[in-house]
Design a protein around this motif. Structure first.
Motif, short mmCIF file in Angstrom:
data_model
loop_
_atom_site.label_atom_id
_atom_site.label_comp_id
_atom_site.label_asym_id
_atom_site.label_seq_id
_atom_site.Cartn_x
_atom_site.Cartn_y
_atom_site.Cartn_z
N ALA A 12 0.84 -1.19 0.00
CA ALA A 12 0.00 0.00 0.00
C ALA A 12 0.88 1.24 0.00
N ALA A 13 0.54 2.18 -0.86
CA ALA A 13 1.33 3.40 -1.00
C ALA A 13 0.54 4.61 -0.57
N SER A 14 1.21 5.54 0.05
CA SER A 14 0.59 6.82 0.38
C SER A 14 0.85 7.79 -0.76
N GLY A 15 0.17 8.90 -0.79
CA GLY A 15 0.45 9.91 -1.80
C GLY A 15 -0.55 9.89 -2.94
N ARG A 16 -0.68 11.03 -3.59
CA ARG A 16 -1.68 11.19 -4.64
C ARG A 16 -1.19 10.78 -6.01
N THR A 17 0.10 10.53 -6.15
CA THR A 17 0.66 10.28 -7.48
C THR A 17 1.03 8.82 -7.68
N PHE A 18 0.42 7.93 -6.92
CA PHE A 18 0.75 6.50 -7.03
C PHE A 18 0.64 6.02 -8.46
N SER A 19 -0.37 6.47 -9.15
CA SER A 19 -0.63 5.97 -10.50
C SER A 19 0.47 6.32 -11.49
N SER A 20 1.33 7.26 -11.15
CA SER A 20 2.40 7.66 -12.06
C SER A 20 3.72 6.97 -11.76
N TYR A 21 3.75 6.09 -10.78
CA TYR A 21 4.99 5.44 -10.39
C TYR A 21 5.12 4.05 -11.01
N ILE A 22 6.33 3.72 -11.37
CA ILE A 22 6.67 2.32 -11.62
C ILE A 22 6.87 1.67 -10.26
N MET A 23 6.24 0.51 -10.09
CA MET A 23 6.32 -0.21 -8.83
C MET A 23 7.09 -1.51 -9.04
N GLY A 24 7.99 -1.79 -8.13
CA GLY A 24 8.80 -2.99 -8.24
C GLY A 24 8.73 -3.85 -6.99
N TRP A 25 9.00 -5.13 -7.18
CA TRP A 25 9.15 -6.08 -6.08
C TRP A 25 10.57 -6.65 -6.16
N PHE A 26 11.23 -6.70 -5.03
CA PHE A 26 12.55 -7.29 -4.90
C PHE A 26 12.51 -8.26 -3.73
N ARG A 27 13.50 -9.11 -3.64
CA ARG A 27 13.58 -10.03 -2.50
C ARG A 27 15.04 -10.25 -2.11
N GLN A 28 15.21 -10.57 -0.85
CA GLN A 28 16.55 -10.85 -0.34
C GLN A 28 16.50 -12.07 0.55
N ALA A 29 17.19 -13.11 0.11
CA ALA A 29 17.30 -14.34 0.89
C ALA A 29 18.48 -14.22 1.83
N PRO A 30 18.49 -15.00 2.91
CA PRO A 30 19.60 -14.93 3.87
C PRO A 30 20.95 -15.18 3.20
N GLY A 31 21.89 -14.29 3.43
CA GLY A 31 23.22 -14.45 2.88
C GLY A 31 23.35 -14.10 1.42
N LYS A 32 22.29 -13.58 0.82
CA LYS A 32 22.33 -13.24 -0.61
C LYS A 32 22.02 -11.77 -0.82
N GLU A 33 22.37 -11.29 -2.00
CA GLU A 33 22.05 -9.92 -2.35
C GLU A 33 20.57 -9.81 -2.72
N ARG A 34 20.06 -8.60 -2.60
CA ARG A 34 18.69 -8.36 -2.99
C ARG A 34 18.56 -8.49 -4.51
N GLU A 35 17.49 -9.13 -4.95
CA GLU A 35 17.33 -9.37 -6.38
C GLU A 35 15.95 -8.94 -6.85
N PHE A 36 15.89 -8.62 -8.11
CA PHE A 36 14.65 -8.18 -8.76
C PHE A 36 13.69 -9.36 -8.88
N VAL A 37 12.40 -9.07 -8.65
CA VAL A 37 11.37 -10.07 -8.82
C VAL A 37 10.40 -9.67 -9.94
N ALA A 38 9.84 -8.47 -9.84
CA ALA A 38 8.85 -8.04 -10.83
C ALA A 38 8.67 -6.54 -10.77
#
Length: 130
Positions: free
Chosen positions: A22-48
């Protein structure tokens, strides 16, 4: 923009979860939204990632190869929320999942880089048991 991720939990392999951001702010619709993940001992990686909706084609999406066909990103601009539907979960999907936002129009590999995102949520833990 403030982001609040939720929906994580413990699930058996093969199961499903839906994460929300959930995002605050009035301009949510103009943002690119991303999902990332970080497993233990690993770098954060792109998901979607998902673009703002275009009047002629809706939103476009991109998914990492490791999740393509199993995870699906979507957004509801009326609710200022982006979702990550995760199916056929595997133990290797175990990680802390983060949502992120940045100003942009069109999806490209550029937005698979975490450094391109301006705003980040706090993360939600997903644990997949075998």
């Amino acid at each position: 923009v403030q982001l609040q991720a939720s929906g994580g939990g413990l699930v058996q392999a093969g199961g499903s979860l839906r994460l929300s951001c959930a995002a605050s702010g009035r301009t949510f619709s103009s943002y690119i939204m991303g999902w990332f993940r970080q497993a233990p001992g690993k770098e954060r990686e792109f998901v979607a990632a998902i673009s703002p909706a275009n009047s002629w084609a809706g939103s476009s999406t991109d998914h990492a190869d490791s999740v393509r066909g199993r995870f699906f990103v979507s957004r509801d601009n009326a609710k200022n929320t982006v979702y990550l539907q995760m199916t056929s979960l595997k133990p290797e999907d175990t990680a802390v999942y983060y949502c992120a936002a940045t100003v942009g129009l069109f999806i490209s590999s550029y937005y698979s880089q975490e450094s391109k995102y301006t705003y980040w949520g706090q993360g939600t833990q997903v644990t997949v048991s075998s």
